[in-house]
Write a protein that holds these residues in place. Structure first.
Motif, PDB file in Angstrom:
ATOM      1  N   GLN A  28       0.869  -1.174   0.000  1.00 24.35           N
ATOM      2  CA  GLN A  28       0.000   0.000   0.000  1.00 24.35           C
ATOM      3  C   GLN A  28       0.907   1.225   0.000  1.00 24.35           C
ATOM      4  OE1 GLN A  28      -2.928   0.204   3.083  1.00 24.35           O
ATOM      5  NE2 GLN A  28      -3.714   2.171   2.386  1.00 24.35           N
ATOM      6  N   VAL A  29       0.712   2.100  -0.986  1.00 21.94           N
ATOM      7  CA  VAL A  29       1.556   3.288  -1.092  1.00 21.94           C
ATOM      8  C   VAL A  29       0.688   4.527  -1.289  1.00 21.94           C
ATOM      9  CG1 VAL A  29       3.557   2.048  -2.032  1.00 21.94           C
ATOM     10  CG2 VAL A  29       1.882   2.983  -3.589  1.00 21.94           C
ATOM     11  N   PRO A  30       1.145   5.667  -0.741  1.00 21.29           N
ATOM     12  CA  PRO A  30       0.444   6.920  -1.017  1.00 21.29           C
ATOM     13  C   PRO A  30       0.702   7.337  -2.459  1.00 21.29           C
ATOM     14  CG  PRO A  30       2.384   7.329   0.343  1.00 21.29           C
ATOM     15  CD  PRO A  30       2.284   5.838   0.163  1.00 21.29           C
ATOM     16  N   ALA A  31      -0.281   7.992  -3.048  1.00 23.59           N
ATOM     17  CA  ALA A  31      -0.170   8.407  -4.451  1.00 23.59           C
ATOM     18  C   ALA A  31      -0.967   9.681  -4.643  1.00 23.59           C
ATOM     19  CB  ALA A  31      -0.685   7.291  -5.365  1.00 23.59           C
ATOM     20  N   ARG A  32      -1.013  10.142  -5.882  1.00 29.50           N
ATOM     21  CA  ARG A  32      -1.798  11.329  -6.236  1.00 29.50           C
ATOM     22  C   ARG A  32      -2.510  11.062  -7.547  1.00 29.50           C
ATOM     23  NH1 ARG A  32      -2.698  16.041  -4.373  1.00 29.50           N
ATOM     24  NH2 ARG A  32      -1.216  15.731  -2.709  1.00 29.50           N
ATOM     25  N   ALA A  33      -3.847  11.173  -7.535  1.00 30.34           N
ATOM     26  CA  ALA A  33      -4.627  11.067  -8.773  1.00 30.34           C
ATOM     27  C   ALA A  33      -4.441  12.371  -9.539  1.00 30.34           C
ATOM     28  CB  ALA A  33      -6.099  10.831  -8.465  1.00 30.34           C
ATOM     29  N   VAL A  34      -4.059  12.264 -10.823  1.00 27.94           N
ATOM     30  CA  VAL A  34      -3.778  13.468 -11.610  1.00 27.94           C
ATOM     31  C   VAL A  34      -4.769  13.685 -12.747  1.00 27.94           C
ATOM     32  CG1 VAL A  34      -1.334  13.600 -11.021  1.00 27.94           C
ATOM     33  CG2 VAL A  34      -2.040  12.265 -13.006  1.00 27.94           C
ATOM     34  N   ASP A  35      -5.447  12.627 -13.180  1.00 31.02           N
ATOM     35  CA  ASP A  35      -6.539  12.806 -14.128  1.00 31.02           C
ATOM     36  C   ASP A  35      -7.545  11.679 -13.949  1.00 31.02           C
ATOM     37  OD1 ASP A  35      -6.026  10.629 -16.117  1.00 31.02           O
ATOM     38  OD2 ASP A  35      -4.264  11.810 -16.605  1.00 31.02           O
ATOM     39  N   VAL A  36      -8.813  12.000 -14.236  1.00 31.66           N
ATOM     40  CA  VAL A  36      -9.892  11.037 -14.057  1.00 31.66           C
ATOM     41  C   VAL A  36     -10.821  11.086 -15.266  1.00 31.66           C
ATOM     42  CG1 VAL A  36      -9.837  11.174 -11.522  1.00 31.66           C
ATOM     43  CG2 VAL A  36     -11.343  12.700 -12.797  1.00 31.66           C
ATOM     44  N   SER A  37     -11.456   9.965 -15.538  1.00 35.72           N
ATOM     45  CA  SER A  37     -12.535   9.904 -16.520  1.00 35.72           C
ATOM     46  C   SER A  37     -13.450   8.774 -16.094  1.00 35.72           C
ATOM     47  CB  SER A  37     -11.999   9.668 -17.933  1.00 35.72           C
ATOM     48  OG  SER A  37     -11.684   8.311 -18.130  1.00 35.72           O
ATOM     49  N   TYR A  38     -14.599   8.648 -16.755  1.00 43.22           N
ATOM     50  CA  TYR A  38     -15.515   7.571 -16.407  1.00 43.22           C
ATOM     51  C   TYR A  38     -14.881   6.204 -16.623  1.00 43.22           C
ATOM     52  CZ  TYR A  38     -19.026  11.275 -16.493  1.00 43.22           C
ATOM     53  OH  TYR A  38     -19.733  12.422 -16.260  1.00 43.22           O
ATOM     54  N   ALA A  39     -13.918   6.107 -17.517  1.00 38.34           N
ATOM     55  CA  ALA A  39     -13.321   4.812 -17.873  1.00 38.34           C
ATOM     56  C   ALA A  39     -11.959   4.560 -17.232  1.00 38.34           C
ATOM     57  CB  ALA A  39     -13.201   4.706 -19.388  1.00 38.34           C
ATOM     58  N   ARG A  66     -11.625  -0.456  -8.158  1.00 38.96           N
ATOM     59  CA  ARG A  66     -10.832  -1.634  -8.532  1.00 38.96           C
ATOM     60  C   ARG A  66     -10.417  -1.385  -9.977  1.00 38.96           C
ATOM     61  NH1 ARG A  66      -8.619  -5.206  -5.272  1.00 38.96           N
ATOM     62  NH2 ARG A  66     -10.478  -4.979  -4.026  1.00 38.96           N
ATOM     63  N   VAL A  67      -9.106  -1.314 -10.216  1.00 41.21           N
ATOM     64  CA  VAL A  67      -8.596  -0.930 -11.543  1.00 41.21           C
ATOM     65  C   VAL A  67      -7.539  -1.922 -12.019  1.00 41.21           C
ATOM     66  CG1 VAL A  67      -9.011   1.526 -11.080  1.00 41.21           C
ATOM     67  CG2 VAL A  67      -6.763   0.569 -10.647  1.00 41.21           C
ATOM     68  N   ARG A  68      -7.255  -1.846 -13.306  1.00 40.94           N
ATOM     69  CA  ARG A  68      -6.181  -2.628 -13.903  1.00 40.94           C
ATOM     70  C   ARG A  68      -5.233  -1.653 -14.601  1.00 40.94           C
ATOM     71  NH1 ARG A  68      -5.131  -7.508 -14.048  1.00 40.94           N
ATOM     72  NH2 ARG A  68      -7.225  -8.111 -13.439  1.00 40.94           N
ATOM     73  N   PRO A  69      -3.974  -1.596 -14.165  1.00 37.57           N
ATOM     74  CA  PRO A  69      -3.006  -0.723 -14.835  1.00 37.57           C
ATOM     75  C   PRO A  69      -2.833  -1.135 -16.300  1.00 37.57           C
ATOM     76  CG  PRO A  69      -2.147  -1.463 -12.725  1.00 37.57           C
ATOM     77  CD  PRO A  69      -3.381  -2.272 -13.003  1.00 37.57           C
ATOM     78  N   SER A  77      12.592  11.372 -12.027  1.00 40.79           N
ATOM     79  CA  SER A  77      13.483  10.356 -11.452  1.00 40.79           C
ATOM     80  C   SER A  77      12.883   9.601 -10.265  1.00 40.79           C
ATOM     81  CB  SER A  77      14.803  11.012 -11.033  1.00 40.79           C
ATOM     82  OG  SER A  77      14.568  11.977 -10.032  1.00 40.79           O
ATOM     83  N   GLU A  78      11.835  10.150  -9.648  1.00 40.63           N
ATOM     84  CA  GLU A  78      11.288   9.477  -8.473  1.00 40.63           C
ATOM     85  C   GLU A  78       9.785   9.214  -8.521  1.00 40.63           C
ATOM     86  OE1 GLU A  78      11.064  13.402  -5.664  1.00 40.63           O
ATOM     87  OE2 GLU A  78      13.003  12.472  -6.035  1.00 40.63           O
ATOM     88  N   ARG A  79       9.124   9.515  -9.606  1.00 46.17           N
ATOM     89  CA  ARG A  79       7.673   9.323  -9.717  1.00 46.17           C
ATOM     90  C   ARG A  79       7.330   8.609 -11.020  1.00 46.17           C
ATOM     91  NH1 ARG A  79       5.033  11.376  -5.066  1.00 46.17           N
ATOM     92  NH2 ARG A  79       3.193  11.665  -6.298  1.00 46.17           N
ATOM     93  N   TYR A  80       6.296   7.767 -10.967  1.00 48.67           N
ATOM     94  CA  TYR A  80       5.807   7.053 -12.144  1.00 48.67           C
ATOM     95  C   TYR A  80       4.351   7.429 -12.375  1.00 48.67           C
ATOM     96  CZ  TYR A  80       9.861   4.022 -11.929  1.00 48.67           C
ATOM     97  OH  TYR A  80      11.145   3.536 -11.933  1.00 48.67           O
ATOM     98  N   LEU A  81       4.008   7.723 -13.614  1.00 48.26           N
ATOM     99  CA  LEU A  81       2.625   7.948 -13.995  1.00 48.26           C
ATOM    100  C   LEU A  81       2.054   6.607 -14.426  1.00 48.26           C
ATOM    101  CD1 LEU A  81       0.220   9.780 -14.570  1.00 48.26           C
ATOM    102  CD2 LEU A  81       1.162  10.154 -16.851  1.00 48.26           C
ATOM    103  N   VAL A  82       0.985   6.179 -13.769  1.00 47.55           N
ATOM    104  CA  VAL A  82       0.354   4.901 -14.072  1.00 47.55           C
ATOM    105  C   VAL A  82      -1.064   5.166 -14.554  1.00 47.55           C
ATOM    106  CG1 VAL A  82      -0.326   2.653 -13.154  1.00 47.55           C
ATOM    107  CG2 VAL A  82       1.736   3.780 -12.282  1.00 47.55           C
ATOM    108  N   GLY A  83      -1.358   4.709 -15.753  1.00 52.77           N
ATOM    109  CA  GLY A  83      -2.700   4.826 -16.313  1.00 52.77           C
ATOM    110  C   GLY A  83      -3.471   3.552 -16.044  1.00 52.77           C
ATOM    111  N   CYS A  84      -4.668   3.695 -15.510  1.00 50.13           N
ATOM    112  CA  CYS A  84      -5.452   2.527 -15.102  1.00 50.13           C
ATOM    113  C   CYS A  84      -6.840   2.543 -15.725  1.00 50.13           C
ATOM    114  CB  CYS A  84      -5.621   2.511 -13.584  1.00 50.13           C
ATOM    115  SG  CYS A  84      -4.079   2.498 -12.661  1.00 50.13           S
ATOM    116  N   LYS A  85      -7.309   1.363 -16.095  1.00 49.97           N
ATOM    117  CA  LYS A  85      -8.667   1.171 -16.602  1.00 49.97           C
ATOM    118  C   LYS A  85      -9.532   0.727 -15.426  1.00 49.97           C
ATOM    119  CE  LYS A  85     -11.203  -1.636 -19.938  1.00 49.97           C
ATOM    120  NZ  LYS A  85     -12.113  -2.390 -19.122  1.00 49.97           N
ATOM    121  N   ILE A  86     -10.689   1.337 -15.286  1.00 49.45           N
ATOM    122  CA  ILE A  86     -11.569   0.990 -14.176  1.00 49.45           C
ATOM    123  C   ILE A  86     -12.278  -0.326 -14.473  1.00 49.45           C
ATOM    124  CG2 ILE A  86     -13.623   1.685 -12.877  1.00 49.45           C
ATOM    125  CD1 ILE A  86     -12.682   4.572 -13.278  1.00 49.45           C
ATOM    126  N   GLU A  87     -12.101  -1.282 -13.565  1.00 48.36           N
ATOM    127  CA  GLU A  87     -12.802  -2.559 -13.659  1.00 48.36           C
ATOM    128  C   GLU A  87     -14.172  -2.449 -12.983  1.00 48.36           C
ATOM    129  OE1 GLU A  87     -11.650  -5.423 -15.230  1.00 48.36           O
ATOM    130  OE2 GLU A  87     -10.027  -4.149 -15.955  1.00 48.36           O
TER     131      GLU A  87
END
Length: 105
Positions: A28-39, A66-69, A77-87
């Motif tokens: 479990q890690v802290p993160a920041r949501a940077v963009d959202v959509s219905y999907a 519940r999402v799938r990257p 150098s220290e952050r990753y942007l992860v795009g996820c599809k909402i399950e």
């Protein structure tokens, strides 16, 4: 062509900056949501996540997704942007729909 959508995406992204918690397997890690959509949702993480694993994202407004990257890329150098599809939306469906709403002008 008035029948075309004025936006490029079927469900346009809305830029946000919300703290969230991301959990997968035994992590479990802290993160920041940077963009959202219905999907989908884009989150910034301090480490990369395997794209073959289901992930739980919790946003303080009572939203649990519940999402799938589907992709990840280094943002710096220290952050990753992860795009996820909402399950599925496990909690806070109405709050999520309100958060994702993008008016079409």
């Amino acid at each position: 062509m008035p029948d075309e959508y004025p936006l490029k995406r079927w469900f346009p992204r809305r830029k946000v900056s919300l703290p969230c918690s991301v959990s997968w397997q035994d992590r479990q890690v802290p993160a920041r949501a940077v963009d959202v959509s219905y999907a989908g949702v884009g989150v910034l993480l301090s480490e990369a996540v395997d794209v073959n694993v289901e992930v739980l994202i919790q946003i303080p407004e009572g939203i649990q997704l519940r999402v799938r990257p589907v992709y990840h890329k280094p943002e710096n150098s220290e952050r990753y942007l992860v795009g996820c599809k909402i399950e599925r939306i496990e909690r806070g469906e109405q709050q999520w729909l309100n958060l994702c709403y993008v008016p079409r002008w």
